[in-house]
Write a protein that holds these residues in place. Structure first.
Motif, PDB file in Angstrom:
ATOM      1  N   PRO A  36     -66.964 -22.839  80.872  1.00 18.37           N
ATOM      2  CA  PRO A  36     -65.776 -23.579  80.421  1.00 18.37           C
ATOM      3  C   PRO A  36     -64.691 -23.610  81.484  1.00 18.37           C
ATOM      4  CG  PRO A  36     -65.823 -21.392  79.429  1.00 18.37           C
ATOM      5  CD  PRO A  36     -67.111 -21.538  80.197  1.00 18.37           C
ATOM      6  N   ILE A  37     -63.959 -24.704  81.507  1.00 22.13           N
ATOM      7  CA  ILE A  37     -62.740 -24.789  82.314  1.00 22.13           C
ATOM      8  C   ILE A  37     -61.593 -24.458  81.364  1.00 22.13           C
ATOM      9  CG2 ILE A  37     -61.203 -26.298  83.625  1.00 22.13           C
ATOM     10  CD1 ILE A  37     -63.716 -27.896  84.463  1.00 22.13           C
ATOM     11  N   ASN A  38     -60.951 -23.339  81.600  1.00 20.93           N
ATOM     12  CA  ASN A  38     -59.918 -22.867  80.682  1.00 20.93           C
ATOM     13  C   ASN A  38     -58.523 -23.357  81.028  1.00 20.93           C
ATOM     14  OD1 ASN A  38     -61.739 -21.373  79.088  1.00 20.93           O
ATOM     15  ND2 ASN A  38     -61.700 -19.717  80.584  1.00 20.93           N
ATOM     16  N   GLY A  39     -58.388 -24.021  82.161  1.00 22.99           N
ATOM     17  CA  GLY A  39     -57.079 -24.520  82.559  1.00 22.99           C
ATOM     18  C   GLY A  39     -57.163 -25.080  83.962  1.00 22.99           C
ATOM     19  N   GLY A  40     -56.036 -25.531  84.454  1.00 20.46           N
ATOM     20  CA  GLY A  40     -55.994 -26.083  85.809  1.00 20.46           C
ATOM     21  C   GLY A  40     -54.969 -27.189  85.909  1.00 20.46           C
ATOM     22  N   ASN A  41     -55.146 -28.017  86.903  1.00 26.25           N
ATOM     23  CA  ASN A  41     -54.263 -29.146  87.148  1.00 26.25           C
ATOM     24  C   ASN A  41     -54.505 -30.206  86.067  1.00 26.25           C
ATOM     25  OD1 ASN A  41     -53.005 -31.457  88.076  1.00 26.25           O
ATOM     26  ND2 ASN A  41     -53.833 -31.324  90.147  1.00 26.25           N
ATOM     27  N   ASP A  42     -53.507 -30.433  85.230  1.00 26.14           N
ATOM     28  CA  ASP A  42     -53.658 -31.388  84.129  1.00 26.14           C
ATOM     29  C   ASP A  42     -54.080 -32.767  84.616  1.00 26.14           C
ATOM     30  OD1 ASP A  42     -53.030 -29.475  82.266  1.00 26.14           O
ATOM     31  OD2 ASP A  42     -51.001 -30.218  81.871  1.00 26.14           O
ATOM     32  N   GLU A  43     -53.529 -33.207  85.756  1.00 27.63           N
ATOM     33  CA  GLU A  43     -53.897 -34.523  86.282  1.00 27.63           C
ATOM     34  C   GLU A  43     -55.376 -34.560  86.676  1.00 27.63           C
ATOM     35  OE1 GLU A  43     -49.514 -34.169  86.599  1.00 27.63           O
ATOM     36  OE2 GLU A  43     -51.138 -32.857  87.240  1.00 27.63           O
ATOM     37  N   TYR A  44     -55.890 -33.468  87.226  1.00 24.99           N
ATOM     38  CA  TYR A  44     -57.319 -33.403  87.593  1.00 24.99           C
ATOM     39  C   TYR A  44     -58.185 -33.414  86.333  1.00 24.99           C
ATOM     40  CZ  TYR A  44     -61.630 -32.016  89.903  1.00 24.99           C
ATOM     41  OH  TYR A  44     -62.918 -31.994  90.368  1.00 24.99           O
ATOM     42  N   LEU A  45     -57.786 -32.659  85.340  1.00 23.04           N
ATOM     43  CA  LEU A  45     -58.544 -32.618  84.087  1.00 23.04           C
ATOM     44  C   LEU A  45     -58.525 -33.977  83.389  1.00 23.04           C
ATOM     45  CD1 LEU A  45     -57.430 -29.093  82.840  1.00 23.04           C
ATOM     46  CD2 LEU A  45     -59.555 -29.709  84.019  1.00 23.04           C
ATOM     47  N   GLU A  46     -57.429 -34.671  83.478  1.00 26.39           N
ATOM     48  CA  GLU A  46     -57.337 -36.032  82.939  1.00 26.39           C
ATOM     49  C   GLU A  46     -58.266 -36.970  83.726  1.00 26.39           C
ATOM     50  OE1 GLU A  46     -55.733 -39.208  80.496  1.00 26.39           O
ATOM     51  OE2 GLU A  46     -55.823 -37.035  80.263  1.00 26.39           O
ATOM     52  N   TRP A  47     -58.326 -36.779  85.044  1.00 24.85           N
ATOM     53  CA  TRP A  47     -59.219 -37.571  85.883  1.00 24.85           C
ATOM     54  C   TRP A  47     -60.685 -37.351  85.488  1.00 24.85           C
ATOM     55  CZ3 TRP A  47     -62.738 -35.638  89.568  1.00 24.85           C
ATOM     56  CH2 TRP A  47     -63.382 -36.616  90.338  1.00 24.85           C
ATOM     57  N   ILE A  48     -61.056 -36.107  85.176  1.00 25.30           N
ATOM     58  CA  ILE A  48     -62.427 -35.834  84.697  1.00 25.30           C
ATOM     59  C   ILE A  48     -62.703 -36.691  83.462  1.00 25.30           C
ATOM     60  CG2 ILE A  48     -63.948 -34.128  83.601  1.00 25.30           C
ATOM     61  CD1 ILE A  48     -62.738 -32.004  85.451  1.00 25.30           C
ATOM     62  N   LYS A  49     -61.764 -36.671  82.513  1.00 28.18           N
ATOM     63  CA  LYS A  49     -61.938 -37.470  81.292  1.00 28.18           C
ATOM     64  C   LYS A  49     -62.078 -38.943  81.613  1.00 28.18           C
ATOM     65  CE  LYS A  49     -58.672 -38.980  78.521  1.00 28.18           C
ATOM     66  NZ  LYS A  49     -57.563 -39.090  77.576  1.00 28.18           N
ATOM     67  N   ASN A  50     -61.215 -39.464  82.457  1.00 32.53           N
ATOM     68  CA  ASN A  50     -61.205 -40.901  82.751  1.00 32.53           C
ATOM     69  C   ASN A  50     -62.373 -41.350  83.615  1.00 32.53           C
ATOM     70  OD1 ASN A  50     -58.854 -41.201  81.251  1.00 32.53           O
ATOM     71  ND2 ASN A  50     -57.528 -40.959  83.031  1.00 32.53           N
ATOM     72  N   SER A  51     -63.033 -40.425  84.284  1.00 32.54           N
ATOM     73  CA  SER A  51     -64.132 -40.760  85.175  1.00 32.54           C
ATOM     74  C   SER A  51     -65.509 -40.582  84.530  1.00 32.54           C
ATOM     75  CB  SER A  51     -64.059 -39.888  86.431  1.00 32.54           C
ATOM     76  OG  SER A  51     -62.842 -40.109  87.104  1.00 32.54           O
ATOM     77  N   THR A  52     -65.524 -40.169  83.265  1.00 31.81           N
ATOM     78  CA  THR A  52     -66.787 -39.936  82.565  1.00 31.81           C
ATOM     79  C   THR A  52     -66.844 -40.799  81.316  1.00 31.81           C
ATOM     80  OG1 THR A  52     -65.742 -38.046  81.440  1.00 31.81           O
ATOM     81  CG2 THR A  52     -67.099 -37.559  83.375  1.00 31.81           C
ATOM     82  N   ARG A  53     -68.060 -40.975  80.842  1.00 35.83           N
ATOM     83  CA  ARG A  53     -68.239 -41.775  79.621  1.00 35.83           C
ATOM     84  C   ARG A  53     -67.927 -40.912  78.396  1.00 35.83           C
ATOM     85  NH1 ARG A  53     -74.804 -42.008  80.084  1.00 35.83           N
ATOM     86  NH2 ARG A  53     -75.280 -40.282  78.693  1.00 35.83           N
ATOM     87  N   ASP A  54     -67.610 -41.588  77.306  1.00 35.51           N
ATOM     88  CA  ASP A  54     -67.472 -40.874  76.034  1.00 35.51           C
ATOM     89  C   ASP A  54     -68.846 -40.375  75.634  1.00 35.51           C
ATOM     90  OD1 ASP A  54     -64.740 -41.346  75.811  1.00 35.51           O
ATOM     91  OD2 ASP A  54     -65.038 -43.251  74.763  1.00 35.51           O
ATOM     92  N   SER A  55     -68.880 -39.276  74.902  1.00 37.95           N
ATOM     93  CA  SER A  55     -70.184 -38.681  74.528  1.00 37.95           C
ATOM     94  C   SER A  55     -70.954 -39.493  73.525  1.00 37.95           C
ATOM     95  CB  SER A  55     -69.967 -37.306  73.926  1.00 37.95           C
ATOM     96  OG  SER A  55     -69.005 -37.366  72.913  1.00 37.95           O
TER      97      SER A  55
END
Length: 112
Positions: free
Chosen positions: A93-112
């Motif tokens: 699990p990723i428990n935290g980090g740069n919010d903008e990077y975590l948002e980028w992960i979401k925006n760069s991947t498909r919905d499940s």
């Protein structure tokens, strides 16, 4: 960036036998939008128990960043496109980090 826009994210480790196999698998994962980013780490040495004895092999490590909800389709993709009989797929699990990077992960991947 509001934390409510971030989806649960994971880091997934997958070992591969060589650079060519790693690059091919990494590109297929990104093309399918199963991950936002795959790092290829060369020069690892794996020592492991297999077929009743200690084995040692040079490998490369894929470090895959994706949504937690994509773990099952990612695992199936790796199994279908990997030459190993039992490929490593380990999620952390990723428990935290740069919010903008975590948002980028979401925006760069498909919905499940």
């Amino acid at each position: 960036m509001a934390a409510s826009t971030i989806v649960p994210s994971i880091v997934v480790y997958v070992t591969v036998p060589n650079r060519e196999a790693g690059k091919k698998l990494a590109e297929s994962i990104i093309n399918e939008k199963l991950a936002a980013c795959v790092n290829i780490v060369p020069g690892i040495q794996s020592v492991y128990w297999w077929e009743g004895k200690v084995q040692s092999d040079s490998e490369e490590l894929l470090i895959i960043k994706t949504r937690e909800s994509l773990l099952n389709p990612l695992t199936e993709h790796v199994k279908a496109n990997h030459e190993y009989e039992v490929p490593e797929v380990i999620a952390l699990p990723i428990n935290g980090g740069n919010d903008e990077y975590l948002e980028w992960i979401k925006n760069s991947t498909r919905d499940s």
